[in-house]
Scaffold this motif. Structure first.
Motif, short mmCIF file in Angstrom:
data_model
loop_
_atom_site.label_atom_id
_atom_site.label_comp_id
_atom_site.label_asym_id
_atom_site.label_seq_id
_atom_site.Cartn_x
_atom_site.Cartn_y
_atom_site.Cartn_z
N GLU A 81 39.19 43.68 33.14
CA GLU A 81 37.91 44.22 32.67
C GLU A 81 36.88 44.21 33.79
OE1 GLU A 81 35.04 45.85 30.07
OE2 GLU A 81 37.23 45.86 30.15
N VAL A 82 36.86 43.17 34.60
CA VAL A 82 35.97 43.14 35.76
C VAL A 82 36.31 44.30 36.69
CG1 VAL A 82 35.22 41.83 37.78
CG2 VAL A 82 35.65 40.64 35.62
N ARG A 83 37.58 44.51 36.92
CA ARG A 83 38.02 45.59 37.80
C ARG A 83 37.57 46.95 37.27
NH1 ARG A 83 40.03 46.43 43.04
NH2 ARG A 83 40.27 48.66 43.03
N ARG A 84 37.69 47.14 35.96
CA ARG A 84 37.32 48.41 35.35
C ARG A 84 35.83 48.71 35.53
NH1 ARG A 84 35.37 50.61 30.73
NH2 ARG A 84 34.83 48.58 29.83
N ASP A 106 41.00 45.73 48.11
CA ASP A 106 40.37 46.88 48.76
C ASP A 106 38.83 46.81 48.73
OD1 ASP A 106 40.26 47.17 46.05
OD2 ASP A 106 40.85 49.28 46.01
N CYS A 107 38.27 45.83 48.03
CA CYS A 107 36.82 45.68 47.98
C CYS A 107 36.41 44.22 48.16
CB CYS A 107 36.25 46.26 46.69
SG CYS A 107 37.13 45.75 45.20
N ALA A 108 37.23 43.46 48.87
CA ALA A 108 36.97 42.02 49.03
C ALA A 108 35.64 41.74 49.69
CB ALA A 108 38.10 41.38 49.84
N GLY A 109 35.17 42.65 50.55
CA GLY A 109 33.92 42.42 51.26
C GLY A 109 32.70 42.37 50.37
N ARG A 129 45.60 32.05 54.00
CA ARG A 129 46.04 32.79 55.20
C ARG A 129 46.49 34.20 54.82
NH1 ARG A 129 47.93 27.47 56.79
NH2 ARG A 129 46.96 26.89 58.77
N ARG A 130 47.07 34.34 53.64
CA ARG A 130 47.54 35.65 53.20
C ARG A 130 46.38 36.58 52.88
NH1 ARG A 130 47.83 39.90 51.71
NH2 ARG A 130 49.41 41.03 50.50
N TRP A 131 45.28 36.05 52.33
CA TRP A 131 44.12 36.85 51.98
C TRP A 131 42.88 36.34 52.73
CZ3 TRP A 131 47.66 35.80 47.92
CH2 TRP A 131 48.23 36.94 47.31
N PRO A 132 42.82 36.57 54.04
CA PRO A 132 41.72 36.01 54.85
C PRO A 132 40.42 36.80 54.74
CG PRO A 132 43.15 37.32 56.24
CD PRO A 132 43.80 37.31 54.88
N HIS A 133 40.43 37.95 54.08
CA HIS A 133 39.27 38.82 54.08
C HIS A 133 38.32 38.54 52.91
CE1 HIS A 133 42.89 40.43 52.32
NE2 HIS A 133 42.21 41.23 51.53
N TYR A 134 38.65 37.57 52.05
CA TYR A 134 37.74 37.21 50.97
C TYR A 134 36.72 36.18 51.46
CZ TYR A 134 40.41 39.54 47.30
OH TYR A 134 41.02 40.48 46.52
N PRO A 135 35.41 36.47 51.38
CA PRO A 135 34.39 35.48 51.77
C PRO A 135 34.35 34.34 50.75
CG PRO A 135 33.48 37.73 51.68
CD PRO A 135 34.81 37.76 50.99
N LEU A 136 34.43 33.12 51.26
CA LEU A 136 34.51 31.94 50.41
C LEU A 136 33.25 31.08 50.54
CD1 LEU A 136 38.13 30.85 51.41
CD2 LEU A 136 37.47 32.39 49.54
N VAL A 137 32.93 30.38 49.46
CA VAL A 137 31.81 29.44 49.46
C VAL A 137 32.35 28.06 49.09
CG1 VAL A 137 29.57 28.85 48.48
CG2 VAL A 137 30.20 31.25 48.79
N LEU A 347 31.75 49.42 54.24
CA LEU A 347 32.91 49.26 53.37
C LEU A 347 33.04 50.47 52.46
CD1 LEU A 347 32.27 45.58 52.36
CD2 LEU A 347 34.04 46.37 53.93
N PRO A 348 34.21 50.74 51.95
CA PRO A 348 34.36 51.84 51.00
C PRO A 348 33.63 51.54 49.71
CG PRO A 348 36.37 50.53 51.12
CD PRO A 348 35.49 50.05 52.23
N ALA A 349 33.27 52.58 48.98
CA ALA A 349 32.64 52.37 47.68
C ALA A 349 33.63 51.69 46.75
CB ALA A 349 32.22 53.72 47.10
N TRP A 350 33.07 51.09 45.68
CA TRP A 350 33.97 50.47 44.70
C TRP A 350 34.94 51.53 44.18
CZ3 TRP A 350 34.28 45.52 44.33
CH2 TRP A 350 33.16 44.71 44.47
N PRO A 351 36.23 51.25 44.18
CA PRO A 351 37.16 52.19 43.54
C PRO A 351 36.86 52.26 42.06
CG PRO A 351 38.32 50.57 44.90
CD PRO A 351 36.91 50.10 44.78
N VAL A 352 36.89 53.44 41.50
CA VAL A 352 36.65 53.59 40.07
C VAL A 352 37.95 53.33 39.34
CG1 VAL A 352 35.93 55.14 38.23
CG2 VAL A 352 34.83 55.26 40.50
N ALA A 353 37.97 52.23 38.60
CA ALA A 353 39.21 51.85 37.93
C ALA A 353 39.43 52.74 36.69
CB ALA A 353 39.16 50.39 37.50
N ARG A 354 40.67 53.10 36.46
CA ARG A 354 40.98 53.90 35.29
C ARG A 354 41.13 53.00 34.08
NH1 ARG A 354 46.14 56.90 37.69
NH2 ARG A 354 46.38 54.80 38.50
#
Length: 358
Positions: A81-84, A106-109, A129-137, A347-354
């Motif tokens: 639902e968040v993705r949508r 594709d929108c981790a940034g 290590r597998r998903w290094p592009h997610y900013p963490l707090v 970054l690319p725009a949010w993909p519009v989820a179907r």
């Protein structure tokens, strides 16, 4: 700013009884609304919030009386639902560990992920290590140590509303307090030992998870047969102020790398000093001699109990207000959100989820 808060579904937001992460999400969400942001909370239907609520389950999982249920399925449905709806927000703030990583690559940034738990567990390193592009707090600097290589965007200490608990500069109880959960790493046995050695009553307000029932029955229950020790059981938010505010001190005798220790600032909000073991984030939270004492042994803890009359409880509350209010926490998160928005044009725009196939 349009902000989505994605909460765990284990407890309601805020929890009716025990629960740290969901309590922080509740305070953060409401404070962001007070600061003028457009906030949407993805949570269970029993949440109480000033934000727009997207209810993805009829109630929180732990207190749901249905015995057969799937925590994983509930969270995956929420994430879909968040993705949508992702294109409705500037920032998605996740509080569900790494569960969302495969779905938002594709929108981790434009996401922020606060890690609320311990990070010294097997298998965690490979995930980050597998998903290094997610900013963490991180919720403390110490929490980061096992994953020092991860993509840390910042550290934000927890905070709670200044109005949640009134200060108690003159406690009436004359007892030591232990609040939280009965488990080996929380060391309620140490709290009992300190009470016995200091000759001071101890009240234990704690829940016993199913996984810890054997520990409670075999290790802790026999220690409760002492006139100095009173076991109260699990208490809710409404009872915390009286329990903590009337205590001479909170005992926090942990034996694990505590990522933060929310109960310490809850005690400070009530003007109650903390006697805490030198583990995990404790040195980042306690100002030695001002908001409590940091100890390394039961003997040092007993000495700290004897030094409690030296502590100015007005200064304990002042330390809380200066460092750990919900507004300070929320403002620090807003700074991180704005950094996400500043990099958004690259970054690319949010993909519009179907819509999901029915």
């Amino acid at each position: 700013m349009r902000i989505a808060q994605i909460a765990p579904l284990c407890e309601s937001v805020p929890p009716r009884l025990y629960g740290g992460t969901e309590r922080i999400v509740a305070w953060l969400t409401d404070t962001l609304v007070e600061l003028g942001h457009d906030v949407t909370l993805f949570s269970s239907a029993d949440a109480r919030t000033r934000a727009e609520l997207v209810a993805v389950r009829d109630q929180a999982i732990r207190l749901d009386p249905v015995q057969q249920k799937s925590e994983l399925a509930a969270h995956l449905s929420m994430l879909q639902e968040v993705r949508r709806r992702a294109d409705e927000f500037d920032v998605l703030h996740f509080h569900v560990d790494m569960l969302h990583f495969p779905m938002f690559e594709d929108c981790a940034g434009r996401t922020l992920t606060t890690l609320h738990g311990r990070l010294d567990l097997k298998d965690l390193g490979e995930v980050y290590r597998r998903w290094p592009h997610y900013p963490l707090v991180s919720i403390s600097h110490d929490q980061r140590q096992p994953l020092h290589f991860a993509n840390w965007a910042g550290t934000v200490h927890h905070g709670l509303p200044e109005s949640l608990h009134r200060p108690h500069p003159r406690p009436s109880g004359g007892y030591l307090a232990f609040l939280g959960r009965i488990s080996p790493e929380k060391r309620p046995d140490r709290a009992i030992a300190i009470a016995r050695l200091s000759g001071m009553p101890l009240k234990i307000a704690a829940k016993v998870d199913l996984a810890d029932r054997a520990y409670f029955r075999e290790e802790i229950e026999p220690l409760l047969d002492d006139p100095l020790v009173e076991f109260i059981g699990e208490i809710g938010e409404a009872d915390k102020e009286r329990f903590l505010g009337n205590a001479a001190a909170l005992l926090f005798p942990i034996d694990w790398p505590e990522p933060f220790g929310l109960v310490m600032i809850e005690a400070m909000a009530c003007s109650t000093p903390v006697i805490a073991w030198n583990c995990g984030a404790v040195p980042e939270v306690i100002d030695e001699g001002i908001s409590g004492f940091i100890v390394g042994s039961e003997a040092e803890a007993v000495q700290a109990v004897r030094r409690l009359p030296q502590v100015d409880r007005h200064q304990v509350r002042a330390a809380f207000e200066r460092r750990f209010s919900a507004e300070i926490m929320a403002s620090n998160y807003v700074d991180l959100y704005e950094r996400r928005c500043r990099v958004a044009p690259a970054l690319p725009a949010w993909p519009v989820a179907r819509e999901a196939t029915r």
